[in-house]
Scaffold this active site. Sequence first.
Site, PDB file in Angstrom:
ATOM      1  N   TRP A  68       0.819  -1.215   0.000  1.00 35.83           N
ATOM      2  CA  TRP A  68       0.000   0.000   0.000  1.00 35.83           C
ATOM      3  C   TRP A  68       0.845   1.253   0.000  1.00 35.83           C
ATOM      4  O   TRP A  68       0.467   2.267  -0.608  1.00 35.83           O
ATOM      5  CB  TRP A  68      -1.024  -0.031   1.130  1.00 35.83           C
ATOM      6  N   ASP A  73      -1.889   6.917   6.209  1.00 34.23           N
ATOM      7  CA  ASP A  73      -2.977   6.062   5.737  1.00 34.23           C
ATOM      8  C   ASP A  73      -3.317   5.110   6.884  1.00 34.23           C
ATOM      9  O   ASP A  73      -2.545   4.206   7.195  1.00 34.23           O
ATOM     10  CB  ASP A  73      -2.500   5.293   4.499  1.00 34.23           C
ATOM     11  N   LYS A 127     -12.566  -1.365   5.941  1.00 37.88           N
ATOM     12  CA  LYS A 127     -11.869  -2.396   6.691  1.00 37.88           C
ATOM     13  C   LYS A 127     -12.343  -2.422   8.139  1.00 37.88           C
ATOM     14  O   LYS A 127     -12.776  -3.432   8.640  1.00 37.88           O
ATOM     15  CB  LYS A 127     -10.359  -2.184   6.595  1.00 37.88           C
TER      16      LYS A 127
END
Lengths: 361, 361
Positions: free
Chosen positions: B103, B173, B197
């Site tokens: 990511w 993030d 999530k």
Amino acid sequence: MKYGRSYNFSAGPAMMPEAVLEEIRDEMMNKDGSGMCVMEMSHRSKVFEDIIHEAEQDLRDLMGIPDNYKVLFVQGGGTLQFAMVPMNLMKNGVACYVETGTWSKKAIAEAKKYGEVKVVASSKDRNFLYIPDCSDLDIPDNADYVYICENETINGTTFNELPNTKGHILVSDQSSMFLSRPCDVSKYGLIWAGVQKNVGPAGLAIVIIREDLIREDLATYVPTYMSYKTHADAESLYNTPNCWAIYCCGKVFKYLKNLGGLEAMNQMNIDKASILYDYFEESKLFTAPVEKKDRSLMNVPFVTPSAEQDAAVVKATVAAGFDNLKGHKSVGGLRASIYNAMPKEGVEALVAFLKDYEAKL
Amino acid sequence: MKYGRSYNFSAGPAMMPEAVLEEIRDEMMNKDGSGMCVMEMSHRSKVFEDIIHEAEQDLRDLMGIPDNYKVLFVQGGGTLQFAMVPMNLMKNGVACYVETGTWSKKAIAEAKKYGEVKVVASSKDRNFLYIPDCSDLDIPDNADYVYICENETINGTTFNELPNTKGHILVSDQSSMFLSRPCDVSKYGLIWAGVQKNVGPAGLAIVIIREDLIREDLATYVPTYMSYKTHADAESLYNTPNCWAIYCCGKVFKYLKNLGGLEAMNQMNIDKASILYDYFEESKLFTAPVEKKDRSLMNVPFVTPSAEQDAAVVKATVAAGFDNLKGHKSVGGLRASIYNAMPKEGVEALVAFLKDYEAKL
């Protein structure tokens, strides 16, 4: 209405079919024995892949989408599409726009960031209360596309005949009329629609794009998310999509198929809108300001002789349990948005109320 | 589990609290006497404004967000944030990124489109199985920010200490750890998180940004939708937001507050993760590959000595009704994602199953 539900004339988000909401409710705790709610499913799981593929196939069936068109499920709504269209389609850096109201003006403003925009027709001269003649537009040879907002939500106008693009690609924002009537997709290069008006929950735009318009050679500043190729190559699963909205829209697609498809839906929409427009013809209090031939079947604006009286009527409708009839702040008056999911009974009840209101004056 | 629901160890979208889903189900046909489902509400209506304001306030309460930070609800997920962060924050055109897995690599690749990216630390040398030392990074004076992915979903690592940014802005993030533990927002310039999530349904990113970082003087090619200012000025209602996801997240915020807030949630997460990590310490079959000090409480990867055996275990878990334990294709093995909404019983049941599996070998 069942469950104490109200007739909601909102321009969007707007009513969804009650039967669809019931199904969604009943699948909330465990969708088809998966052990999960759709909101909890991995977008890479077999069960969600079936949902997205079925939704796409049902949409293809409904609209008769040719095989050489891709269907994309993209987040970011119309605001992102206003930029994605020119970013992806302006090859020569020139595009033609037809200006018919607020939404085409927004599209024009955004497109100007990415190239030269030529407004080839406009109905600005008469407050956007009609659709300009688009049979002989002055389109430069190197124009990348001709863009229309096929139904202007705020002004209540709709294209009943598509522009003569003289061989150039037609791009259409169908947000507030998507799936309201049959559509010959082959006449367009790209159709996009935010689903929150005529289909499902906000947070999803559907893009139908002819494959040969999907480019790789975009400007380096174009974000990965904003390249149609990103979504096309990954079948809308490059990143986690708005799974819930796709699921809800899929249910609406099936509902429309069961109703008889877009021909049947169109007939129902004509019937519903006629109840309103016919009354405004005979009313001494209310007028429908849009030119007859260009009237939208989805968004029906109407006015009294004064802003004060408009406001009084809005107040009375709210008191009577009709929601969201106030016209958009930019135009005033009243507006009844009667999308696919508005029952005929809702329109009949509104007209009965307005007649009664007028009679009592 | 109730309703035949399964323990779903998906990395996201993932489990939501059952009590929240029940509330959502019960409000489907008519939310609080509004006569509508939340999916049908105008985003400009009083009833929806109450929903979005309450959601924001509850989030502010949970995280203790200072008044000089804005909370934005944006569509497009992490993929759009990877571009929005550099587009909006790269004033000098230089940013520092810490590379800790898939990511952060994606964030780096996207940022390179908009300026110079300096990778100031990386754990690539050991397959991203640890968090690199970030106590003394080589940060150029003109760096606009330092970016981290605070919890790498795929590799199962988490920052337990924030980098020393030497006075530069920290951007994080937090997607796969958002609201899993207390967070001192004042240490960050910007936090963003895809909610699918650890909070609610996919299709929404929450951005928490310090007001002075919101700029007007962006490059002309920046789409209106991608300017943080667009969303900040309009309190996330510039265009129609993902109303449904905001509503669902709001319910989860309230649920967390009732549980005792982020301190309480953190303790539960420590307890849950310990059950797994403690077992892997004693197991002869399974190993947790991540360095102890950097282990995620949210995503717990584990492996057997061979890929064949990994596959056999995955198969057995599926047969036993445990969902989504297969590791990400880029790293293999297995992974149990145990976000806030995974009940302790789910983790206990999984460990009991794995112990039994091991015993029978």
